[in-house]
Structures are given as structure tokens and as C-alpha cells.
Write an enzyme that holds these catalytic residues in place. Structure first.
Site, short mmCIF file in Angstrom:
data_model
loop_
_atom_site.label_atom_id
_atom_site.label_comp_id
_atom_site.label_asym_id
_atom_site.label_seq_id
_atom_site.Cartn_x
_atom_site.Cartn_y
_atom_site.Cartn_z
N ASP A 1 -0.45 -9.50 -4.74
CA ASP A 1 0.82 -8.79 -4.84
C ASP A 1 0.57 -7.39 -5.43
O ASP A 1 1.30 -6.93 -6.31
CB ASP A 1 1.84 -9.58 -5.68
CG ASP A 1 3.24 -8.97 -5.62
OD1 ASP A 1 3.49 -8.13 -4.74
OD2 ASP A 1 4.07 -9.35 -6.47
N PHE B 1 0.81 -1.22 0.00
CA PHE B 1 0.00 0.00 0.00
C PHE B 1 0.85 1.28 0.00
O PHE B 1 0.32 2.38 0.05
CB PHE B 1 -1.01 -0.01 1.15
CG PHE B 1 -2.25 -0.84 0.86
CD1 PHE B 1 -2.48 -1.38 -0.41
CD2 PHE B 1 -3.20 -1.08 1.84
CE1 PHE B 1 -3.64 -2.13 -0.68
CE2 PHE B 1 -4.36 -1.81 1.58
CZ PHE B 1 -4.57 -2.35 0.32
N ASN C 1 8.15 -3.26 2.08
CA ASN C 1 9.08 -2.45 1.28
C ASN C 1 8.61 -1.02 1.04
O ASN C 1 8.61 -0.52 -0.09
CB ASN C 1 9.39 -3.14 -0.06
CG ASN C 1 8.14 -3.39 -0.88
OD1 ASN C 1 7.03 -3.33 -0.37
ND2 ASN C 1 8.31 -3.67 -2.15
N HIS D 1 3.91 -15.39 -4.64
CA HIS D 1 3.78 -15.28 -6.11
C HIS D 1 4.58 -16.31 -6.91
O HIS D 1 5.45 -15.97 -7.70
CB HIS D 1 4.10 -13.87 -6.59
CG HIS D 1 5.32 -13.20 -5.99
ND1 HIS D 1 6.53 -13.82 -5.89
CD2 HIS D 1 5.49 -11.96 -5.46
CE1 HIS D 1 7.41 -13.00 -5.34
NE2 HIS D 1 6.79 -11.86 -5.06
N1 LIG Z 1 6.12 -7.78 -7.53
C1 LIG Z 1 6.74 -6.72 -7.96
O1 LIG Z 1 7.17 -6.69 -9.11
N2 LIG Z 1 6.94 -5.63 -7.19
C2 LIG Z 1 6.63 -5.50 -5.81
C3 LIG Z 1 7.63 -6.15 -4.93
C4 LIG Z 1 7.56 -7.65 -4.98
O2 LIG Z 1 6.53 -8.24 -4.63
O3 LIG Z 1 8.56 -8.28 -5.35
C5 LIG Z 1 6.53 -4.01 -5.46
O4 LIG Z 1 6.44 -3.68 -4.29
O5 LIG Z 1 6.51 -3.18 -6.39
ZN LIG Z 2 7.91 -10.26 -4.40
ZN LIG Z 3 5.15 -8.29 -3.25
#
Ligand SMILES: NC(=O)N[C@@H](CC(=O)O)C(=O)O
Ligand SMILES: [Zn+2]
Ligand SMILES: [Zn+2]
Length: 456
Positions: free
Chosen positions: A313, A63, A94, A234
Site C-alpha cells: 500500500d 505511484f 486514486n 490492507h
Molecule cells: N492507505 C492510505 O492511507 N492511503 C492511500 C489510500 C488507501 O490505500 O486507502 C493513499 O493513496 O494515500
Molecule cells: Zn486503502
Molecule cells: Zn491503497
């Protein structure tokens, strides 16, 4: 609190889709029965023959707040979830700053409590902060990770030694480790080899099947050694699915509880490398789009029980951010609002049965992260939280980004068929019906299992 009676609906109960009525009281499911016409509720919802099923629990969203609120914030992200039939999320670390210690955790918790319209958990990050993991656990993180074995948005990837050490600490806490499994060395090697290839689809070749397969293999070795309960985020390849299926088969045949679960994202089920032409850099995510063989294998694994849950995700980036060359564009696509609509469409197309869809979108994620026992989530039964959606499978529409609520403002699923909920109910409150009806901050923090139990 208003009590609600939902009538003229169908429920999935005792393994069958059947007519039923639902009485909600004090935020909980009070009764499920064929006929509850004697009751006198504050609010009567006539579902007009539509289904009432558990709302989604999306255990993998980003988010972006604090730090990247031009991409999303706790209010827009949670509104997007509510409009898509999700009433619980687990948010990943992150952000800026990343959620890796007491102060960053407290800062995120404060923002989320103030702004979220749905219930939420917060994951603890794993970087060079190994001394902070037990404190994060006591502060109430849901689980740890995603732990990045390779570079992805936020640059939180860690080396193999730190990974193994962290897995040991997480085992001691009896917490769950969520793993982003891609091999960093292989990724870097492939990137070098493909230096001159700047086509968007080169992203799928750099983060190859082997890149994921190899990381899962290495992670499984660490898991076998340490015994850490682990959840692969994922998962997208045949190879990874094969290894996880084998691991789970062996555990079952030895009558051991599963230490390993995995999730897949809708973009690895409903998009493929064929979409690179349409999406360009907007199709860039980690792990990347895969070919049809992988897509089929992953969908089969959802059906056969190898995959335990679906998680979006949700990784929003603005169009401005994405509009770069393939190497520079950030990875990630928005998806929290389209998860349930796409899965419901898959049910309508007989790609998976409704019972399985309910398991992978609510029952299993609740169970994996302990949200069922501690927080009454994800079970369609009397006494559990009334987190429900009313969906009319006769009302299929197409996904249009301008009707979605994320700040991203675009969707990789644009134009695809989907079934959106008519109504979303969270803890007995109608929070979505054509518009978001929930107050900012109504969402509750769902403390993780390391948080001290309240005394009665
Ligand atoms: N999945 C992605 O490509 N990006 C995710 C980070 C992640 O889940 O690896 C992000 O926070 O942008
Ligand atoms: Zn990831
Ligand atoms: Zn992620």
C-alpha cells in the site's frame, strides 16, 4: 538478450533451501539444477553463498502519476520498487484524474510505459462510473479497486448501493474486486465523538477495529449474494481476520474455490500504536496503526494461510504534506522499497518460514491476479519469467530514508533492521546492483484477463 548463470547460491526448491544453480535465457528461467557448470553464459553471477529467491510482486501501490508527481511518479516509484527487490506492481486508481474511464486509463498507461523500470498492472477505479467497468476490463485493467467503502486519499468512496451494484458487474466480468473495508458511518460517528481529541493516536480510535470489522461483515454479505471474487486490501484487525478465516474455512470444507482473499501491509505487521509517539502524523494511514494484540493476530494469520499476500500500500506523501495536524494530514506511508527487506528480516528472526514468505510476496499475488497463467510471473520454475533477487541474509542493515528512492524522502520504518537485495533481476536483466541499472520505460504492461488474447 544476455543469458545469465547464477552460481554459488541457495534456492528454495521442492520445499527445501538447498544449493543450486540457475540458468536464465531470453528473460526466462531456463534451468534450475545442482550443477550447471557446462554452460557458457554471457554473464556469470557468483552469489557467494547468498540466496536466490523470486522477486516480490506488490499488488497494491500508489505511484501518484498523473496528478501528484511531487509525491511520486512512475520512474521514482518503480526505481524504489527495483531497489527493494520488487519487479512487478499493480497500481491503484486514486490518481488525478482517477483511473475510471478510457481516457484516464490510456493517459496513465502511456505515462507508465514511458517511465516504469519494472513490469506493471493498472487497476480500474470504481466510483460513479459503473457503465465504464466493462470497457476498463477490455482495456486490460488487472482488477477493480481498491473500492473505497470509506473516505481515504482521493475521496473515491462510494455508498452501499453503488458498492453492491459494482460487485454485481465485476462478478459478470469474472474480475476481482479489491476492497478497502472501513465503515464510513462509523468513522464519521467516531470522528464527531472525538472532535476535541487532536492527538495523533486519535486516528486509530476513529478508524476503530469495529470500523474495519463491520465493513468486512457487510462486504462479505454482498460477496455471498453476488459471488464476486474479492480481495480485501490492507486488513489490520483481529475481527476482520476472524471473519475472513471463517469464510475461507467454510469454502474449503464445502470444496468450493475461494472467492475471498486478503492482503496485509508491512506497517500493520511491523509497526503498532506504540509508534504514534515516534511518528506523529507520519504514522497516519488507513486503516490505522493497531495495538499489539491486532499486530500479533495479523502475523499469525500470515503464517496460518488466512492472509494470502503482503502488499505495501505504498502511499507516498512528502514531509511537507504530512507536517500538519492529525485531521488535516493526508493518510498513507511509503513502503514499496522496504516490503521485501522487512519480510526477509522477519524470516531471519524466525517469525515466518522462508517458504511462506515466498508464497505471500510472489506466488500468491501472482495467482490471485492471474499474472502467473497469462504473464509467467511468480513461479520459481523453468519456463517462467526470471524475476529474481539475490539476498545475503548475513548482510542485515538498518532502514535509512536517505538511501531510499521514493520522492517521499522519509520512511515510517526508519532505523529498523532489514535485509535489502544485493541484486534484482527482472526478466533476465540486472536492474539493481547498488544502483538502478534499468532504462526508463523497460517495464512492460501486464494486460489483465479481460484484454483480448493475442492471436498466434
Ligand atoms: N492507505 C492510505 O492511507 N492511503 C492511500 C489510500 C488507501 O490505500 O486507502 C493513499 O493513496 O494515500
Ligand atoms: Zn486503502
Ligand atoms: Zn491503497
Amino acid at each position: 538478450m544476455t543469458d545469465i548463470l547464477i552460481k554459488n547460491t541457495k534456492v528454495f526448491y521442492n520445499n527445501f533451501l538447498q544449493p543450486g544453480e540457475i540458468l536464465i535465457n531470453n528473460g526466462k528461467i531456463e534451468r534450475i539444477a545442482k550443477d550447471l557448470s557446462g554452460s557458457d553464459p554471457d554473464l556469470l553471477i557468483d552469489a557467494k553463498g547468498a540466496l536466490t529467491i523470486p522477486a516480490g510482486i506488490d499488488a497494491h501501490v500508489h505511484f501518484r502519476e498523473p496528478g501528484m508527481t511531487q509525491k511520486e511518479d512512475w520512474h521514482t516509484g518503480s526505481c524504489s520498487a527495483a531497489a527493494g527487490g520488487i519487479t512487478t506492481v499493480v497500481e491503484h486508481p486514486n490518481t488525478i484524474p482517477p483511473t475510471v474511464d478510457k481516457s484516464s486509463f490510456k493517459e496513465k498507461l502511456k505515462l507508465a510505459k514511458r517511465k516504469s523500470v519494472i513490469d506493471f498492472g493498472i487497476n480500474g477505479g470504481v466510483t460513479q462510473n459503473l457503465e465504464s467497468l466493462s470497457l476498463l476490463w477490455e482495456l486490460g485493467v488487472t482488477s477493480f479497486g481498491e473500492i473505497f467503502m470509506a473516505e481515504s486519499t482521493g475521496g473515491l468512496n462510494i455508498c452501499e448501493e453503488d458498492f453492491a451494484e459494482a460487485m454485481g458487474i465485476i462478478k459478470e466480468l469474472d474480475a476481482v474486486a479489491c476492497i478497502h473495508a472501513e465503515d464510513e458511518n462509523l468513522r464519521l460517528e467516531n470522528e464527531k465523538l472525538l472532535k476535541k481529541d487532536l492527538s495523533p493516536s486519535s486516528h486509530s480510535r476513529i478508524r476503530s477495529n469495529l470500523c474495519e470489522g463491520y465493513a468486512v461483515e457487510k462486504a462479505l454479505e454482498v460477496i455471498a449474494e453476488k459471488g464476486t471474487r474479492s480481495h480485501f486490501c490492507h486488513i489490520s484487525t483481529l475481527e476482520a481476520i476472524g471473519q475472513i478465516r471463517k469464510e475461507r474455512y467454510v469454502a474449503a470444507s464445502e470444496n468450493r474455490a475461494h472467492t475471498v482473499t486478503c492482503e496485509v501491509a508491512p506497517h500493520h505487521l511491523f509497526l503498532s500504536t506504540r509508534d504514534w509517539d515516534r511518528l506523529g502524523t507520519f504514522g497516519k494511514m488507513n486503516p490505522p496503526l493497531r495495538d499489539r494484540r491486532n499486530v500479533k493476530a495479523v502475523m499469525n494469520a500470515v503464517n496460518d494461510g488466512t492472509v494470502s499476500s503482503i502488499a505495501s500500500d505504498h502511499a507516498p506523501h512528502t514531509e511537507f504534506d504530512k507536517d500538519l495536524d492529525i485531521r488535516s494530514a493526508p493518510s498513507g506511508v511509503p513502503g514499496v522499497e522496504t516490503l521485501m527487506p522487512l519480510m526477509l528480516m522477519a524470516v531471519k528472526k524466525n517469525i515466518l518460514p522462508i517458504g511462506r514468505m515466498i508464497e505471500v510476496t510472489s506466488r500468491n499475488p501472482a495467482h490471485i491476479f492471474g499474472l502467473d497463467t497469462r504473464h509467467s510471473k511468480g513461479v520459481f520454475a523453468e519456463g517462467y519469467d526470471a524475476d529474481l533477487i539475490i539476498v545475503d541474509t548475513r548482510n542485515a542493515t538498518t532502514i535509512k530514508a536517505d538511501r531510499l528512492h521514493s520522492k517521499a524522502g522519509w520512511s515510517p520504518f526508519e532505523g529498523m533492521d532489514a535485509i535489502f537485495p544485493e541484486i534484482t533481476i527482472a526478466r533476465g536483466e540486472v536492474i539493481w546492483e547498488e544502483e538502478v541499472l534499468a532504462e526508463k520505460g523497460r517495464g512492460k504492461f501486464l494486460e489483465g484477463q479481460g484484454y483480448p488474447e493475442e492471436e498466434d
